[in-house]
Design a protein around this motif. Sequence first.
Motif, PDB file in Angstrom:
ATOM      1  N   PHE A  15     -11.253  -6.739  -5.845  1.00 55.38           N
ATOM      2  CA  PHE A  15     -10.021  -6.645  -6.634  1.00 55.38           C
ATOM      3  C   PHE A  15      -9.415  -8.039  -6.596  1.00 55.38           C
ATOM      4  O   PHE A  15      -8.934  -8.472  -5.539  1.00 55.38           O
ATOM      5  CB  PHE A  15      -9.061  -5.629  -6.031  1.00 55.38           C
ATOM      6  N   ASN A  18      -9.835 -10.268  -3.505  1.00 48.29           N
ATOM      7  CA  ASN A  18     -10.051  -9.391  -2.338  1.00 48.29           C
ATOM      8  C   ASN A  18     -11.445  -8.753  -2.446  1.00 48.29           C
ATOM      9  O   ASN A  18     -11.658  -7.814  -3.216  1.00 48.29           O
ATOM     10  CB  ASN A  18      -8.939  -8.322  -2.314  1.00 48.29           C
ATOM     11  N   VAL A  20     -13.798  -6.409  -1.461  1.00 49.18           N
ATOM     12  CA  VAL A  20     -13.625  -5.172  -0.689  1.00 49.18           C
ATOM     13  C   VAL A  20     -14.961  -4.590  -0.233  1.00 49.18           C
ATOM     14  O   VAL A  20     -15.119  -4.237   0.937  1.00 49.18           O
ATOM     15  CB  VAL A  20     -12.829  -4.140  -1.519  1.00 49.18           C
ATOM     16  N   PRO A  39     -11.988   2.320   9.766  1.00 50.96           N
ATOM     17  CA  PRO A  39     -10.561   2.048   9.740  1.00 50.96           C
ATOM     18  C   PRO A  39      -9.995   1.981   8.325  1.00 50.96           C
ATOM     19  O   PRO A  39     -10.732   1.770   7.357  1.00 50.96           O
ATOM     20  CB  PRO A  39     -10.425   0.692  10.450  1.00 50.96           C
ATOM     21  N   SER A  40      -8.681   2.153   8.241  1.00 49.16           N
ATOM     22  CA  SER A  40      -7.967   2.042   6.981  1.00 49.16           C
ATOM     23  C   SER A  40      -8.215   0.656   6.383  1.00 49.16           C
ATOM     24  O   SER A  40      -8.192  -0.341   7.089  1.00 49.16           O
ATOM     25  CB  SER A  40      -6.482   2.260   7.283  1.00 49.16           C
ATOM     26  N   GLY A  41      -8.496   0.633   5.076  1.00 48.51           N
ATOM     27  CA  GLY A  41      -8.713  -0.645   4.401  1.00 48.51           C
ATOM     28  C   GLY A  41     -10.148  -1.134   4.454  1.00 48.51           C
ATOM     29  O   GLY A  41     -10.460  -2.209   3.929  1.00 48.51           O
ATOM     30  N   SER A  42     -11.058  -0.344   5.046  1.00 50.21           N
ATOM     31  CA  SER A  42     -12.441  -0.818   5.187  1.00 50.21           C
ATOM     32  C   SER A  42     -13.259  -0.634   3.902  1.00 50.21           C
ATOM     33  O   SER A  42     -14.385  -1.123   3.827  1.00 50.21           O
ATOM     34  CB  SER A  42     -13.124  -0.126   6.369  1.00 50.21           C
ATOM     35  N   GLY A  43     -12.697   0.083   2.913  1.00 53.19           N
ATOM     36  CA  GLY A  43     -13.393   0.216   1.632  1.00 53.19           C
ATOM     37  C   GLY A  43     -14.008   1.582   1.388  1.00 53.19           C
ATOM     38  O   GLY A  43     -14.759   1.766   0.425  1.00 53.19           O
ATOM     39  N   LYS A  44     -13.661   2.577   2.203  1.00 54.41           N
ATOM     40  CA  LYS A  44     -14.251   3.916   2.070  1.00 54.41           C
ATOM     41  C   LYS A  44     -13.914   4.551   0.719  1.00 54.41           C
ATOM     42  O   LYS A  44     -14.792   5.055   0.022  1.00 54.41           O
ATOM     43  CB  LYS A  44     -13.767   4.831   3.216  1.00 54.41           C
ATOM     44  N   SER A  45     -12.623   4.523   0.369  1.00 52.57           N
ATOM     45  CA  SER A  45     -12.217   5.124  -0.909  1.00 52.57           C
ATOM     46  C   SER A  45     -12.815   4.361  -2.080  1.00 52.57           C
ATOM     47  O   SER A  45     -13.261   4.964  -3.066  1.00 52.57           O
ATOM     48  CB  SER A  45     -10.692   5.130  -1.045  1.00 52.57           C
ATOM     49  N   THR A  46     -12.842   3.060  -1.970  1.00 54.22           N
ATOM     50  CA  THR A  46     -13.413   2.244  -3.051  1.00 54.22           C
ATOM     51  C   THR A  46     -14.888   2.599  -3.251  1.00 54.22           C
ATOM     52  O   THR A  46     -15.359   2.720  -4.395  1.00 54.22           O
ATOM     53  CB  THR A  46     -13.242   0.752  -2.739  1.00 54.22           C
ATOM     54  N   GLU A  55     -14.114   3.279 -10.346  1.00 49.63           N
ATOM     55  CA  GLU A  55     -14.035   1.816 -10.235  1.00 49.63           C
ATOM     56  C   GLU A  55     -15.366   1.253 -10.717  1.00 49.63           C
ATOM     57  O   GLU A  55     -16.414   1.844 -10.482  1.00 49.63           O
ATOM     58  CB  GLU A  55     -13.839   1.370  -8.777  1.00 49.63           C
TER      59      GLU A  55
END
Length: 244
Positions: A15, A18, A20, A39-46, A55
């Motif tokens: 992004f 960034n 990701v 962890p949060s922000g590691s790219g799982k949802s992406t 995406e």
Amino acid sequence: MSTPEIRVEGLHKSFGDNHVLRGIDLEIGQGEVVCVIGPSGSGKSTLLRCVNLLEEPQQGTIVVGGTELTDPDVDIDAVRRRIGMVFQQFNLFPHLDVTENLTLPQRRVLGRDKAAAEKVAAENLARVGLADKAHAYPSSLSGGQQQRVAIARSLAMGPEVMLFDEPTSALDPELVGDVLAVMRGLAEEGMTMMVVTHEMTFAREVADRVVFMDGGVIVEQGTPEEVIGNPKNERTRHFLSRVL
Ligand code: ADP
Ligand code: MG
């Protein structure tokens, strides 16, 4: 593994500046249940959102059920029909009752007539244990019941693959179990599932494989016993020490 149901190769997603996802390779076999932790922000949802083409990746290949999603000529709508997705937020239509929530996408997207859509709706409400809520409105249901309706709505489309992004994270603790039980049932029926979750007990008991992500890469993967029970990587150990 036989032909994988999902194959991700060399996947990169940024992004802006960034970066990701930094080169994800992952294969999920038919009927396999893979839990993605990290962890949060590691790219799982992406990663999940790329597998559903919510995406668009910059680089890499994604194949689902033999169709290459990353082919520029792919029929995105046709692919999405085959992939169910359940989010943390249930996103039910508040002005429609439960049955209407389930029939609307079937009629709009699949072109089913009312009677056929209602039959499929009833079958899938039974599947998630909510046959008695067919004419309830979402606002009268608990969060756990709303999430089960969202799962039934997804199942009513007849997906080959189900993606779950922290489906129990928004729920009060006492409501989590019913949703996980529905997911466990789906796994037992042989559904191919990719589940982002912080529920380590679920991952241990239901996953065929656990994938630990950190910083946009897969750091470690293996059986639940290997990754949760006996992690090899220091980052995995550190993460687990905080969530277990
Ligand atoms: P996780 O699900 O593991 O918590 P995410 O995939 O949600 O991680 O996010 C990974 C990184 O990507 C974060 O830095 C987040 O801010 C960024 N990100 C995710 N979605 C978007 C978006 N639509 N636009 C910009 N940045 C995003
Ligand atoms: Mg997320």
